[in-house]
Design an enzyme around this catalytic site. Structure first.
Site, PDB file in Angstrom:
ATOM      1  N   HIS A   1      18.192  24.307  43.769  1.00 39.64           N
ATOM      2  CA  HIS A   1      19.163  24.909  42.848  1.00 39.64           C
ATOM      3  C   HIS A   1      20.605  24.788  43.291  1.00 39.64           C
ATOM      4  O   HIS A   1      21.485  25.360  42.643  1.00 39.64           O
ATOM      5  CB  HIS A   1      18.860  26.401  42.662  1.00 39.64           C
ATOM      6  CG  HIS A   1      17.753  26.661  41.692  1.00 39.64           C
ATOM      7  ND1 HIS A   1      17.972  26.808  40.335  1.00 39.64           N
ATOM      8  CD2 HIS A   1      16.429  26.778  41.872  1.00 39.64           C
ATOM      9  CE1 HIS A   1      16.821  27.021  39.738  1.00 39.64           C
ATOM     10  NE2 HIS A   1      15.862  27.004  40.645  1.00 39.64           N
TER      11      HIS A   1
ATOM     12  N   LYS B   1      30.230  35.013  34.279  1.00 42.36           N
ATOM     13  CA  LYS B   1      29.282  34.465  35.249  1.00 42.36           C
ATOM     14  C   LYS B   1      29.560  35.163  36.576  1.00 42.36           C
ATOM     15  O   LYS B   1      30.551  35.891  36.695  1.00 42.36           O
ATOM     16  CB  LYS B   1      29.472  32.951  35.400  1.00 42.36           C
ATOM     17  CG  LYS B   1      30.951  32.546  35.607  1.00 42.36           C
ATOM     18  CD  LYS B   1      31.164  31.036  35.691  1.00 42.36           C
ATOM     19  CE  LYS B   1      31.015  30.296  34.390  1.00 42.36           C
ATOM     20  NZ  LYS B   1      29.874  29.415  34.288  1.00 42.36           N
ATOM     21  N   ARG B   2      28.708  34.979  37.598  1.00 45.00           N
ATOM     22  CA  ARG B   2      29.000  35.541  38.910  1.00 45.00           C
ATOM     23  C   ARG B   2      30.392  35.098  39.364  1.00 45.00           C
ATOM     24  O   ARG B   2      30.837  33.987  39.048  1.00 45.00           O
ATOM     25  CB  ARG B   2      27.940  35.093  39.924  1.00 45.00           C
ATOM     26  CG  ARG B   2      26.606  35.800  39.771  1.00 45.00           C
ATOM     27  CD  ARG B   2      26.711  37.285  39.952  1.00 45.00           C
ATOM     28  NE  ARG B   2      26.925  37.612  41.350  1.00 45.00           N
ATOM     29  CZ  ARG B   2      26.043  38.266  42.111  1.00 45.00           C
ATOM     30  NH1 ARG B   2      24.897  38.687  41.592  1.00 45.00           N
ATOM     31  NH2 ARG B   2      26.308  38.541  43.371  1.00 45.00           N
TER      32      ARG B   2
ATOM     33  N   LYS C   1      33.274  28.582  41.228  1.00 46.71           N
ATOM     34  CA  LYS C   1      33.308  28.673  39.767  1.00 46.71           C
ATOM     35  C   LYS C   1      34.743  28.778  39.236  1.00 46.71           C
ATOM     36  O   LYS C   1      34.989  28.645  38.043  1.00 46.71           O
ATOM     37  CB  LYS C   1      32.473  29.871  39.294  1.00 46.71           C
ATOM     38  CG  LYS C   1      30.959  29.690  39.543  1.00 46.71           C
ATOM     39  CD  LYS C   1      30.190  30.929  39.100  1.00 46.71           C
ATOM     40  CE  LYS C   1      28.693  30.876  39.368  1.00 46.71           C
ATOM     41  NZ  LYS C   1      27.942  30.156  38.311  1.00 46.71           N
TER      42      LYS C   1
ATOM     43  N   THR D   1      23.683  27.597  33.058  1.00 48.85           N
ATOM     44  CA  THR D   1      22.905  27.847  31.840  1.00 48.85           C
ATOM     45  C   THR D   1      23.748  28.646  30.847  1.00 48.85           C
ATOM     46  O   THR D   1      23.503  28.586  29.644  1.00 48.85           O
ATOM     47  CB  THR D   1      21.608  28.626  32.142  1.00 48.85           C
ATOM     48  OG1 THR D   1      21.928  29.761  32.961  1.00 48.85           O
ATOM     49  CG2 THR D   1      20.587  27.745  32.837  1.00 48.85           C
TER      50      THR D   1
ATOM     51  N   LYS E   1      24.163  28.571  26.521  1.00 51.48           N
ATOM     52  CA  LYS E   1      24.145  29.713  25.595  1.00 51.48           C
ATOM     53  C   LYS E   1      25.379  29.675  24.693  1.00 51.48           C
ATOM     54  O   LYS E   1      25.301  29.916  23.486  1.00 51.48           O
ATOM     55  CB  LYS E   1      24.104  31.034  26.364  1.00 51.48           C
ATOM     56  CG  LYS E   1      22.882  31.198  27.281  1.00 51.48           C
ATOM     57  CD  LYS E   1      23.063  32.401  28.227  1.00 51.48           C
ATOM     58  CE  LYS E   1      22.133  32.344  29.417  1.00 51.48           C
ATOM     59  NZ  LYS E   1      22.544  33.284  30.497  1.00 51.48           N
TER      60      LYS E   1
HETATM   61  C1  LIG Z   1      23.095  33.006  31.748  1.00 53.70           C
HETATM   62  C2  LIG Z   1      23.421  34.042  32.731  1.00 53.70           C
HETATM   63  C3  LIG Z   1      23.972  33.692  33.961  1.00 53.70           C
HETATM   64  C4  LIG Z   1      24.273  32.269  34.346  1.00 53.70           C
HETATM   65  O1  LIG Z   1      25.576  31.955  33.961  1.00 53.70           O
HETATM   66  P1  LIG Z   1      26.323  30.642  34.471  1.00 53.70           P
HETATM   67  O2  LIG Z   1      27.532  30.591  33.592  1.00 53.70           O
HETATM   68  O3  LIG Z   1      25.395  29.500  34.231  1.00 53.70           O
HETATM   69  O4  LIG Z   1      26.641  30.854  35.906  1.00 53.70           O
HETATM   70  C5  LIG Z   1      24.277  34.706  34.859  1.00 53.70           C
HETATM   71  N1  LIG Z   1      24.052  36.004  34.550  1.00 53.70           N
HETATM   72  C6  LIG Z   1      23.541  36.368  33.359  1.00 53.70           C
HETATM   73  C7  LIG Z   1      23.352  37.826  33.065  1.00 53.70           C
HETATM   74  C8  LIG Z   1      23.209  35.412  32.413  1.00 53.70           C
HETATM   75  O5  LIG Z   1      22.683  35.798  31.235  1.00 53.70           O
END
Ligand SMILES: *Cc1c(COP(=O)(O)O)cnc(C)c1O
Length: 765
Positions: free
Chosen positions: A304, A495-496, A501, A603, A607
């Site tokens: 990952h 995101k985190r 990032k 991911t 979305k």
């Molecule tokens: C989809 C999702 C992530 C992943 O987000 P990235 O933008 O791909 O880092 C992290 N936390 C939650 C709650 C999510 O739904």
């Protein structure tokens, strides 16, 4: 389960230290086609459905993308009728709740089980025992064979809790089986009777510690002994469970790999390799060669990350102390593996050292990724670029050994939760136009392209987005007392919080626009609402400082009269699945701006695309494939590519040169270091600025101008609203590839060799 046992079908066991499931109720109602009926009944009773749904505690048993991927996979495996069990840990405390105090993150413990958990079934009768610590003893059995037994100094009980995960439009469910740790005896009676009450209680407590809390780190492992114990605890419990079920059905273990496929979600469960060897050899008396063949054919490993600091390593000393028998088995695997390596590459000792499962040095370490590679028949990355970089760099020596073991499995997300459930307005509009086959065949969304020149339809499309933005604006006001304009461009990064990032780069853009307005208050600027959310690991100071910076910038910009409300900056606290479900549907612009080569896939990007947001992004992770699908004309690309980054790093990168040559960039950094955003603590961000000037590991300085230019293009596109809504529609229409149904179909065919098993609802309960 009885269908699977009767038909002797192959079952997927997905081993993951994290499952970020999100709330269950609404998702279950949707997948079971009960949603509208329940809504109607509640309406008749005068009860508010939404309020009711909000009462459910979200199980936050994961950090971010990796844990959410595991949850999307359970949904897709159930929906595709792939027999599946997800195995993990029933943490008593999940990911912390985030609050903001004076702009700083505060962590609140997540006591999610305090009112009980109605979604799980305790299966106490299927508990198993887990050994820890102690030593090993060799002996010869009655037939004269060399054997080893592990004499532990602690035995923990693992209690399974099962949560069924229903598929959409099928009788099938995936099973999520999470393990809780308990002491084996109520109290250590020996200690108790000898008057040592404290020790007896402490023993019992320390056993339960193992499943007490999720480590809140994303992409940065901490080499804590308790974390290794957690990993071994759930892996050993799961493998014992798998073996018990298999023996019940088949009576022997010789062809275990034909009945199960075990996927390792990152290296967190990679102690499964030596543990399955131990169970097969020590407990079930198979020969080494036999056990090794079964082990390799059973496991497949998903990598990952490309961040070198995120590759798990355990000090040999700690491993030896905690898992003495497994350490012996790892040495034996390594000895045999390196003998082969030396035969394949005679005289190439440096290669053997690079490949070894043990990293030499003052404190030797076990390399968990190497263990996973050697013990698996398949190794996969999670997006095309990531897999390519694994082959060329991170796992290059393994790729040269075994190119046939490598696969790419681009991630996906479930369209049930991330479109149908979270964006009912858009889902209804889509179904009105093309029917509802898209819900289980997301490529059908392509048929929306026929409507790309239908002005009336585009207007309805835009209206759905607007309504979603109105909803989110209301929520933003409730949470933060900040008023935002739903007509402004919603520019979102959720995101985190992590340096790679580059939330800081987004802030640099905001401050650039602010400086323009300060310089020329009459400037005709597209109004924007910048929405951030995300948790920082509690021990990651720089990430927490960035949270504070975002809030500090907002506190000034949101009230500056020269801005006239044209820029708003919002940080929504406590990003989790439920908050994501509110945010993704309301986004216009999706910020996917990681340093190229650092984000394995992402991911969140998928979305957003599904929900009709346009992406501004780097050539990284799945962004590349999103751009390829939606068309380069419908994607805002900027920045250096992975190969440029590597080249510049190797030539000696001097970020200060960008500062010298770019007055706007200078003005931005001056705002940070002058204390403009934190007048009461003017030096707060000086270290951050000096890091940008001297080191800038993630190359924000190099990408700054390209990002600003690209943002200008995005704003121009937003002004041309006909064009924007056509692009938005095409993003959704072309997002079909990013359904986790496609990902699971790929794993099923290429790695697991499993087939769907339709489940009929018979009377055999
Ligand atoms: C989809 C999702 C992530 C992943 O987000 P990235 O933008 O791909 O880092 C992290 N936390 C939650 C709650 C999510 O739904």
């Amino acid at each position: 389960m009885s269908t699977y046992q009767q038909q002797h079908v192959k079952v997927v066991c997905y081993l993951s230290a994290e499952f970020l499931m999100g709330r269950h109720l609404e998702n279950c109602l949707i997948n079971l086609h009960l949603h509208d009926r329940v809504q109607q009944v509640l309406d008749e009773l005068g009860l508010d459905f939404e309020q009711l749904l909000e009462k459910e505690e979200e199980p936050g048993l994961g950090n971010g993308g990796l844990g959410r991927l595991a949850a999307c996979f359970l949904d897709s495996m159930a929906t595709l009728d792939i027999p599946a069990v997800g195995y993990g840990i029933r943490y008593e405390f999940g990911i912390f709740h985030q609050e903001l105090h004076n702009g700083w993150q505060i962590e609140i413990p997540d006591n999610w089980l305090r009112f009980g958990n109605p979604w799980e079934l305790e299966r106490r009768e299927q508990a198993v025992e887990i050994k820890l610590g102690g030593h090993t003893e060799a002996y010869h059995d009655a037939r004269g064979r060399y054997c080893v037994s592990w004499i532990p100094d602690r035995v923990i009980r693992a209690i399974p809790y099962d949560t069924p995960v229903p598929g959409y439009d099928t009788n099938n469910v995936s099973m999520l089986r999470l393990w809780k740790a308990e002491g084996t005896t109520e109290l250590n009676l020996e200690a108790f009777n000898s008057g040592n009450y404290d020790d007896a209680v402490a023993d019992k407590m320390s056993s339960e510690t193992i499943s007490k809390v999720l480590y809140p780190n994303d992409n940065t492992p901490q080499g804590r002994e308790l974390r290794l114990e957690q990993q071994y605890f759930f892996v050993s419990a799961s493998l014992q469970d798998i073996i018990r079920r298999h023996l019940m059905n088949h009576g022997h273990l010789e062809r275990l790999h034909e009945a199960i496929a075990v996927q390792l979600n990152d290296t967190h469960p990679s102690v499964a390799v030596p543990e399955l060897m131990r169970l097969l050899i020590d407990e079930h008396h198979l020969t080494w060669d036999n056990a090794w063949t079964i082990t390799q054919r059973t496991f497949a490993y998903t990598n990952h990350t490309l961040l070198p600091e995120a590759l798990e390593r355990w000090p040999v000393g700690m491993f030896q102390r905690t898992l003495p028998r497994l350490m012996e088995i790892i040495y034996e695997i390594n000895w045999r593996f390196l003998a082969n390596v030396r035969a394949w590459y005679p005289g190439d000792d440096t290669r053997a050292r690079r490949l070894s499962l043990i990293e030499e040095g003052a404190e030797p370490q076990v390399r968990m990724a190497h263990l996973a590679c050697v013990g698996s028949h398949a190794i996969n990355g999670v997006a095309a670029l990531h897999t390519q970089l694994l082959k060329q760099e991170t796992l290059r020596d393994f790729y040269e050994l075994w190119p046939e073991k490598f696969f790419n499995m681009t991630n996906g997300v479930t369209p049930r939760r991330w479109l149908l459930q979270s964006n009912p307005r858009l889902a209804n509009l889509i179904s009105d136009r093309i029917g509802n086959d898209w819900i289980h065949d997301l490529r059908q969304l392509r048929r929306l392209e026929d409507s790309v020149n239908d002005r009336e339809f585009l207007q309805r499309w835009a209206e759905v987005k607007h309504q979603n933005k109105v909803d989110l604006s209301r929520y933003i006001y409730q949470q933060t007392r900040i008023e935002v304009d739903p007509h402004s461009l919603f520019d979102v990064q959720v995101k985190r919080i992590h340096e790679y990032k580059r939330q800081l780069l987004a802030v640099m853009h905001i401050v650039t626009l602010y400086n323009w307005l300060k310089h020329n208050p009459q400037l005709n600027l597209v109004p924007r609402t910048f929405i951030f959310a995300g948790k920082a690991a509690p021990g990651y100071y720089r990430a927490k400082q960035i949270v504070k910076l975002i809030n500090a910038v907002g506190s000034i910009i949101n009230h500056d009269p020269d801005v006239q409300g044209r820029l708003k900056v919002v940080f929504l606290p406590n990003f989790n699945v439920s908050l994501g479900q509110r945010i993704y549907p309301a986004a216009d612009l999706s910020e996917q701006i990681s340093t190229a080569g650092k984000e394995a896939s992402g991911t969140g990007n998928m979305k957003f695309t599904m929900n009709g947001a346009l992406t501004i992004g780097t050539y990284d992770g799945a962004n590349i494939e999103i751009r390829e699908e939606v068309g380069p004309e419908n994607f805002f690309l900027f920045g250096l590519r992975a190969e440029d980054i590597a080249r510049r790093q190797s030539r000696g990168y001097r970020p200060v040169e960008f500062w010298s040559s770019n007055a706007e960039l200078r003005a931005v950094l001056d705002r940070f270091s002058s204390g403009h955003f934190t007048p009461d603590q003017p030096n707060l961000f000086q270290d951050l600025v000096s890091d940008l000037l001297q080191r800038d590991e993630y190359m924000l300085m190099a990408d700054y101008q390209s990002y600003i230019d690209c943002q200008r293009e995005a704003a121009a596109a937003y002004r041309d609203s006909d064009r924007w809504w056509r692009m938005s529609l095409l993003n959704t229409a072309r997002s079909g590839k990013f359904s986790s149904d496609r990902t699971i179909a790929d794993y099923s065919e290429q790695i697991w060799e499993v087939k769907p098993v339709p489940v009929s609802l018979s009377t055999s309960f």
